[in-house]
Design a protein around this motif. Structure first.
Motif, PDB file in Angstrom:
ATOM      1  N   ARG A 521      34.214  33.800  31.462  1.00 49.88           N
ATOM      2  CA  ARG A 521      33.647  33.254  32.846  1.00 49.88           C
ATOM      3  C   ARG A 521      34.298  32.275  33.008  1.00 49.88           C
ATOM      4  O   ARG A 521      34.109  31.419  32.172  1.00 49.88           O
ATOM      5  CB  ARG A 521      32.197  33.465  32.792  1.00 49.88           C
ATOM      6  CG  ARG A 521      31.474  33.059  34.245  1.00 49.88           C
ATOM      7  CD  ARG A 521      29.967  33.099  34.316  1.00 49.88           C
ATOM      8  NE  ARG A 521      29.680  32.836  35.541  1.00 49.88           N
ATOM      9  CZ  ARG A 521      28.358  32.554  36.105  1.00 49.88           C
ATOM     10  NH1 ARG A 521      27.287  32.829  34.835  1.00 49.88           N
ATOM     11  NH2 ARG A 521      27.813  32.311  37.236  1.00 49.88           N
ATOM     12  N   ASN A 524      37.399  28.827  38.886  1.00 54.52           N
ATOM     13  CA  ASN A 524      38.821  29.043  39.332  1.00 54.52           C
ATOM     14  C   ASN A 524      39.157  28.490  40.682  1.00 54.52           C
ATOM     15  O   ASN A 524      38.467  28.530  41.392  1.00 54.52           O
ATOM     16  CB  ASN A 524      39.522  30.249  39.184  1.00 54.52           C
ATOM     17  CG  ASN A 524      39.340  30.866  37.730  1.00 54.52           C
ATOM     18  OD1 ASN A 524      38.467  31.066  37.247  1.00 54.52           O
ATOM     19  ND2 ASN A 524      40.631  31.049  37.415  1.00 54.52           N
ATOM     20  N   ARG A 528      45.833  29.748  42.452  1.00 54.08           N
ATOM     21  CA  ARG A 528      45.823  30.065  40.903  1.00 54.08           C
ATOM     22  C   ARG A 528      46.785  29.156  40.192  1.00 54.08           C
ATOM     23  O   ARG A 528      46.999  28.936  39.017  1.00 54.08           O
ATOM     24  CB  ARG A 528      46.151  31.424  40.387  1.00 54.08           C
ATOM     25  CG  ARG A 528      47.325  31.992  40.991  1.00 54.08           C
ATOM     26  CD  ARG A 528      47.184  33.691  40.887  1.00 54.08           C
ATOM     27  NE  ARG A 528      47.003  34.018  39.593  1.00 54.08           N
ATOM     28  CZ  ARG A 528      47.607  34.739  38.602  1.00 54.08           C
ATOM     29  NH1 ARG A 528      49.274  34.517  38.908  1.00 54.08           N
ATOM     30  NH2 ARG A 528      47.463  34.995  37.148  1.00 54.08           N
ATOM     31  N   TYR A 552      36.033  29.086  43.110  1.00 61.33           N
ATOM     32  CA  TYR A 552      35.067  30.107  42.997  1.00 61.33           C
ATOM     33  C   TYR A 552      34.784  30.661  41.594  1.00 61.33           C
ATOM     34  O   TYR A 552      35.431  30.407  40.547  1.00 61.33           O
ATOM     35  CB  TYR A 552      35.567  31.280  43.709  1.00 61.33           C
ATOM     36  CG  TYR A 552      36.744  32.152  43.103  1.00 61.33           C
ATOM     37  CD1 TYR A 552      36.778  33.070  42.325  1.00 61.33           C
ATOM     38  CD2 TYR A 552      37.978  31.458  43.428  1.00 61.33           C
ATOM     39  CE1 TYR A 552      37.855  33.903  41.479  1.00 61.33           C
ATOM     40  CE2 TYR A 552      39.281  32.224  42.726  1.00 61.33           C
ATOM     41  CZ  TYR A 552      39.144  33.199  41.958  1.00 61.33           C
ATOM     42  OH  TYR A 552      40.125  33.702  41.421  1.00 61.33           O
ATOM     43  N   ASP A 553      33.637  31.370  41.220  1.00 65.65           N
ATOM     44  CA  ASP A 553      33.392  31.771  39.998  1.00 65.65           C
ATOM     45  C   ASP A 553      33.966  33.223  39.636  1.00 65.65           C
ATOM     46  O   ASP A 553      33.799  34.307  40.598  1.00 65.65           O
ATOM     47  CB  ASP A 553      31.834  31.885  39.919  1.00 65.65           C
ATOM     48  CG  ASP A 553      31.290  32.113  38.606  1.00 65.65           C
ATOM     49  OD1 ASP A 553      31.319  31.438  37.832  1.00 65.65           O
ATOM     50  OD2 ASP A 553      30.880  33.181  38.484  1.00 65.65           O
ATOM     51  N   LYS A 554      34.140  33.380  38.344  1.00 68.88           N
ATOM     52  CA  LYS A 554      34.818  34.684  37.959  1.00 68.88           C
ATOM     53  C   LYS A 554      34.600  35.096  36.695  1.00 68.88           C
ATOM     54  O   LYS A 554      34.813  34.523  35.575  1.00 68.88           O
ATOM     55  CB  LYS A 554      36.394  34.520  38.138  1.00 68.88           C
ATOM     56  CG  LYS A 554      37.303  35.720  37.667  1.00 68.88           C
ATOM     57  CD  LYS A 554      38.719  35.502  37.857  1.00 68.88           C
ATOM     58  CE  LYS A 554      39.427  34.649  36.779  1.00 68.88           C
ATOM     59  NZ  LYS A 554      40.550  34.563  36.840  1.00 68.88           N
ATOM     60  N   TYR A 556      35.810  37.907  33.908  1.00 62.99           N
ATOM     61  CA  TYR A 556      36.878  38.643  33.868  1.00 62.99           C
ATOM     62  C   TYR A 556      37.374  39.248  32.505  1.00 62.99           C
ATOM     63  O   TYR A 556      36.732  38.569  31.664  1.00 62.99           O
ATOM     64  CB  TYR A 556      37.859  37.690  34.426  1.00 62.99           C
ATOM     65  CG  TYR A 556      38.255  36.603  33.683  1.00 62.99           C
ATOM     66  CD1 TYR A 556      39.368  36.808  32.684  1.00 62.99           C
ATOM     67  CD2 TYR A 556      37.635  35.584  33.761  1.00 62.99           C
ATOM     68  CE1 TYR A 556      39.689  35.548  31.765  1.00 62.99           C
ATOM     69  CE2 TYR A 556      37.866  34.607  32.742  1.00 62.99           C
ATOM     70  CZ  TYR A 556      38.771  34.549  31.824  1.00 62.99           C
ATOM     71  OH  TYR A 556      39.007  33.443  30.877  1.00 62.99           O
ATOM     72  N   GLU A 578      38.132  41.668  37.561  1.00 57.11           N
ATOM     73  CA  GLU A 578      37.281  40.362  37.869  1.00 57.11           C
ATOM     74  C   GLU A 578      36.184  40.606  38.665  1.00 57.11           C
ATOM     75  O   GLU A 578      36.087  41.348  39.803  1.00 57.11           O
ATOM     76  CB  GLU A 578      38.145  39.509  38.756  1.00 57.11           C
ATOM     77  CG  GLU A 578      39.665  38.961  37.972  1.00 57.11           C
ATOM     78  CD  GLU A 578      40.830  38.294  38.873  1.00 57.11           C
ATOM     79  OE1 GLU A 578      40.274  38.014  39.919  1.00 57.11           O
ATOM     80  OE2 GLU A 578      41.670  38.070  38.046  1.00 57.11           O
ATOM     81  N   ASP A 579      35.091  39.946  38.471  1.00 56.93           N
ATOM     82  CA  ASP A 579      33.768  39.897  39.228  1.00 56.93           C
ATOM     83  C   ASP A 579      33.866  38.642  39.999  1.00 56.93           C
ATOM     84  O   ASP A 579      33.540  37.336  39.303  1.00 56.93           O
ATOM     85  CB  ASP A 579      32.710  40.181  38.388  1.00 56.93           C
ATOM     86  CG  ASP A 579      31.336  40.232  39.202  1.00 56.93           C
ATOM     87  OD1 ASP A 579      31.437  39.951  40.454  1.00 56.93           O
ATOM     88  OD2 ASP A 579      30.370  40.498  38.618  1.00 56.93           O
ATOM     89  N   ARG A 580      34.024  38.382  41.308  1.00 51.65           N
ATOM     90  CA  ARG A 580      34.121  37.066  42.050  1.00 51.65           C
ATOM     91  C   ARG A 580      32.993  36.779  42.826  1.00 51.65           C
ATOM     92  O   ARG A 580      32.410  37.905  43.214  1.00 51.65           O
ATOM     93  CB  ARG A 580      35.465  37.086  42.698  1.00 51.65           C
ATOM     94  CG  ARG A 580      36.652  37.693  42.199  1.00 51.65           C
ATOM     95  CD  ARG A 580      37.659  37.772  42.980  1.00 51.65           C
ATOM     96  NE  ARG A 580      38.991  37.954  42.564  1.00 51.65           N
ATOM     97  CZ  ARG A 580      40.155  38.507  43.349  1.00 51.65           C
ATOM     98  NH1 ARG A 580      39.992  38.762  44.460  1.00 51.65           N
ATOM     99  NH2 ARG A 580      41.189  38.515  42.763  1.00 51.65           N
ATOM    100  N   ASP A 607      30.454  37.871  47.334  1.00 57.69           N
ATOM    101  CA  ASP A 607      30.563  38.211  46.231  1.00 57.69           C
ATOM    102  C   ASP A 607      31.401  39.839  46.242  1.00 57.69           C
ATOM    103  O   ASP A 607      31.113  40.727  46.962  1.00 57.69           O
ATOM    104  CB  ASP A 607      29.156  38.526  45.531  1.00 57.69           C
ATOM    105  CG  ASP A 607      28.643  37.436  45.333  1.00 57.69           C
ATOM    106  OD1 ASP A 607      28.983  36.316  45.594  1.00 57.69           O
ATOM    107  OD2 ASP A 607      27.273  37.329  45.152  1.00 57.69           O
ATOM    108  N   THR A 609      34.325  42.397  43.677  1.00 56.25           N
ATOM    109  CA  THR A 609      34.833  42.705  42.322  1.00 56.25           C
ATOM    110  C   THR A 609      36.445  43.223  42.616  1.00 56.25           C
ATOM    111  O   THR A 609      36.741  43.514  43.824  1.00 56.25           O
ATOM    112  CB  THR A 609      34.388  44.033  41.559  1.00 56.25           C
ATOM    113  OG1 THR A 609      34.263  45.027  42.423  1.00 56.25           O
ATOM    114  CG2 THR A 609      32.970  43.726  41.006  1.00 56.25           C
TER     115      THR A 609
END
Length: 823
Positions: A521, A524, A528, A552-554, A556, A578-580, A607, A609
């Motif tokens: 986790r 990011n 990128r 954002y939170d990821k 992965y 990835e779960d964003r 939210d 994926t």
């Protein structure tokens, strides 16, 4: 396999004994001047051949020949050439020689007060024949022996509080010592501008597995070219077409050599100490108007290399068939210093056994340098049999000493004893982290503490990371290795724990096949490429109350594979799940501007994926190869580098994204000699179907901090806001920059003294959905003092004017401070 290798070495040893030593006789001796002082780098060769050697630093020489009658020629710049006839049997002959100072006579020319020095007429003749001789000596094959010897004359005890130590046994109690001693034997090929070097033998003091950094090909400094390339710096040859703009000349005399050839001694005098020029002497053959020999120097100031004091180039040519004069010896001496170190050294090269007609053309391909498989496995008997320049006493001692030290320092007993000392835990490790090593097994475990890995941003507040990393090397040449890491990051204001792991494996260095597995986790940035570093964002957030980092939170997991794909291509493929999710600001503190500025909110996203496939292909036409038995290096090409990228958002396995992106980059920096460097970078692409999520848009490298790193100016905008031009459609960006080095400002007295350089550039961005964005910038580079020239200042204008609405975070003019450090 080991038995086969030992058998090959045994056969090589027998060949050296029976076919080299027993069939040849040896002529050796000491060459000195009138005062009995030894003369280094004296040329000794058999008359009318290219078979010969030079003296070492002690004035000693050794030449192996078949029994017979010979005339040896002893030649040294500034001394009278001497010929000695010998009849050689199977026994060693000691032939010491004393060389007399050369007495140059001035031609009987009446020179009036305003008349031009006769040297100018000679230089004009040499200029007229320069291209002819450049082509004449450009086709050949020959043998080349190179020796490098570098020594520290003084070294500090500490640098910035860190112990220097003895540099792995190189330094003695007086803080002096040999840091590099190496020999190599190569075959050189040259034809119609193409070059190839095959190194058959290599020896490095203290390293039985390494390969010499020597290269005979790289020592071919061509004074018949207008510009002499020295480590990428273009210096003006004394016989360049523009020589009279930069030099004054003075004829100091003329003399006949051993073949009855009259040659002129000309003093080379730079008009400015700041221009990229030489000083010293060049010797030109009368009537032929080619180079007889040269002894030229250049200062670090002229080269704009702060660490260099002086470089000295000494070249000697000998006549072969059809009056073709080929290089016989080439010596480069240097003195340098910095951070308390004083270093001096030399690289000497002897060319022999020239073939000017029947050249093997089959060797030429993309490979310009090759080291044979067993080049570093030759024994001392082999080297004694082929070494054209005898070792000095200091060099012999260094070989013995370093080999003894190496044997001790590679032993398990010694490595374990060192590890026991360095692995001791100290109180300071709580702050700095701790490293545990098993040097014999080539393993390392490193612990990093939050106290040295902390950050501040408006999302997490004060946050830090604890990490552990394990690395393992599987062979002595460090071409196969494994690295794994695990880190945990925690933010005090956000109160979220983010663990991550990484596993990386490099299988070899010939095609660089590598694998990387990652997961966890992380926080990011939307771009990128990380347009603002964590360290710079910390400074902007806490000191200036500007929170430019948007993230954002990821959660992965990902797999990445890369390797070279034949002579032109390199490829990388990856697959990530990835779960964003979006994040918000949780921190509202700063040291200044508390009442006058507000932090901006983070970019909000839904939210979702994403299953993402990426593939990239690097294309480099004309790239040259330097091939070693265990690795391959790729070097310069006149063609630009092309990258082709494909990115696919896959709507499967619960993924919410579905898009395709195809884009490409092309870029190159061209060295334009005295006019500096020209760089361009172009990037364009198209989304075949537009992505729904802002994360997947194409984002561009902007800058709102007015602080930059000049190393990446050819790929980023200088005052463009970070996300105002992000797009999910077609796009194109172009970056052009010219760095003039000293070409323009170097002619102005003040800037000459300061050593500042002028640069300028243009940037363009078009996303289709907005008006094109342009930037123009002009800057001063190389600002600083002595070796600390880290700064650059640019004035930047863009095309936002009264007719175009400027974003609230944008500006139409700015000054950017460039710092040559990673902030």
């Amino acid at each position: 396999m080991n038995n086969l290798k030992h058998f090959k070495l045994l056969v090589t040893g027998f060949i050296c004994i029976f076919f080299t030593d027993f069939g040849l006789a040896q002529i050796s001796g000491i060459i000195s001047d009138n005062s009995s002082s030894p003369l280094p780098y004296v040329n000794i060769y058999i008359e009318n051949t290219s078979i010969g050697t030079t003296t070492n630093l002690d004035g000693a020489y050794s030449l192996k020949v078949e029994p017979g009658k010979y005339t040896l020629v002893y030649q040294f710049i500034g001394y009278k050439t001497k010929k000695v006839s010998l009849e050689v049997s199977s026994e060693e002959i000691i032939q010491n020689v004393t060389l007399q100072d050369e007495n140059y006579t001035m031609p009987e020319v009446v020179i009036s007060a305003n008349a031009e020095d006769p040297a100018y007429a000679i230089i004009r003749q040499a200029q007229a024949k320069r291209k002819f001789y450049k082509e004449l000596i450009g086709n050949y094959e020959c043998d080349a022996y190179v020796r490098g010897f570098n020594k520290i004359l003084d070294a500090p005890e500490k640098i910035l509080g860190v112990e220097v130590g003895d540099l792995d046994g190189a330094l003695d109690s007086t803080r002096q010592g040999v840091v590099y001693l190496s020999e190599s034997v190569s075959k050189l090929y040259s034809y119609n501008g193409k070059k190839k070097e095959i190194m058959y033998s290599s020896k490095i003091s203290g390293d039985d597995q390494g390969y010499s950094f020597n290269s005979a090909k790289e020592m071919e400094f061509d004074f018949y070219s207008n510009n002499v390339d020295v480590n990428g710096k273009k210096l003006i040859s004394p016989i360049a077409s523009s020589a009279f703009t930069y030099y004054k000349f003075k004829l100091e005399g003329a003399q006949y050599d051993e073949n009855g050839q009259l040659f002129n001694k000309i003093k080379v005098i730079p008009k400015s100490k700041f221009s990229p020029t030489f000083f010293g002497y060049i010797y030109i053959n009368e009537d032929l108007w080619n180079i007889h020999s040269l002894d030229l120097n250049v200062t670090g100031q002229s080269m704009q290399f702060a660490f260099i004091d002086t470089l000295t180039f000494t070249q000697s040519f000998i006549p072969l068939k059809n009056n073709t004069w080929m290089p016989f010896s080439n010596v480069v001496q240097f003195s340098a210093g910095g951070f308390g170190f004083v270093i001096a050294g030399n690289f000497s090269c002897v060319y022999s056994n020239y073939e000017l007609e029947d050249i093997d053309l089959s060797v030429f391909n993309r490979e310009v340098f090759k080291v044979e498989e067993e080049a570093n496995e030759r024994n001392e008997m082999y080297w004694d049999s082929i070494r054209p320049i005898p070792l000095t006493v200091e060099e012999r001692v260094d070989y013995v000493r370093k080999d003894s030290i190496r044997i001790v320092r590679e032993s398990k007993t010694y490595l374990d004893s060192v590890d026991r000392e360095t692995n001791k835990f100290k109180i300071g490790n709580i702050l700095s982290g701790y490293t545990y090593r098993n040097s014999y097994k080539k393993e390392r475990i490193e612990f990093n503490t939050p106290l040295t890995n902390f950050d501040i941003n408006t999302i997490q507040g004060l946050n830090g990371s604890f990490g552990i990393e394990y690395s393992k090397v599987f062979n002595k040449n460090y071409t196969k290795r494994l690295r794994s890491s695990f880190t945990v990051n925690y933010g005090l204001s956000e109160k979220v724990l983010r663990p991550e792991f990484s596993l990386y494996y490099l299988s070899n260095r010939r095609n660089n096949l590598n694998f990387q597995l990652t997961g966890g986790r992380s926080l990011n940035q939307f771009n990128r490429l990380n347009p603002i570093s964590e360290r710079l964002n910390l400074l902007m957030t806490y000191l200036f109350r500007r929170n430019y980092l948007k993230a954002y939170d990821k959660k992965y997991v990902g797999l990445r594979i890369g390797r070279r794909l034949g002579p032109l291509f390199s490829g990388i493929v990856s697959l990530n799940y990835e779960d964003r999710s979006g994040v918000v600001n949780n921190y509202d503190k700063s040291l200044f501007y508390k009442d006058s500025r507000e932090f901006t909110p983070n970019i909000n996203i839904e939210d979702h994926t994403a299953l993402i496939f990426r593939a990239s292909l690097r294309i480099k036409i004309g790239e040259q190869l330097w091939t070693y038995p265990d690795r391959v290096y790729r070097t310069g090409s006149s063609w630009p580098t092309i990258w082709i990228y494909y990115k696919k958002g896959i709507n499967a396995l619960g993924s919410d994204v579905n898009y395709d992106l195809l884009h490409t980059t092309i870029g190159k920096t061209y060295a334009l000699g005295l006019w500096g460097n020209f760089s361009f970078h172009a990037h364009g692409g198209i989304f075949l179907n537009e992505p729904d999520q802002f994360v997947d848009h194409m984002h561009f490298m902007g800058n709102q901090t007015h602080i930059g790193n000049p190393q990446n100016y050819t790929r980023r905008f200088l005052i463009l806001p970070y996300y105002t031009h992000s797009t999910g459609k077609e796009f194109i960006q172009l970056h052009i920059q010219h760095h003039f080095k000293g070409a323009l400002l170097g002619k102005l007295p003040l800037f000459k003294q300061l050593g500042w350089h002028l640069s300028g550039g243009f940037k363009y961005l078009n996303t289709g959905s907005q008006d094109p964005y342009r930037e123009f910038h002009v800057g001063l580079d190389n600002i600083g003092w002595k070796v600390f020239r880290l700064f650059r200042v640019d004035a930047v204008w863009n095309n936002w004017d009264n007719d175009i609405e400027i974003p609230s975070e944008g500006t139409s003019f700015g000054v950017v401070i460039g710092i040559g450090l990673d902030l």
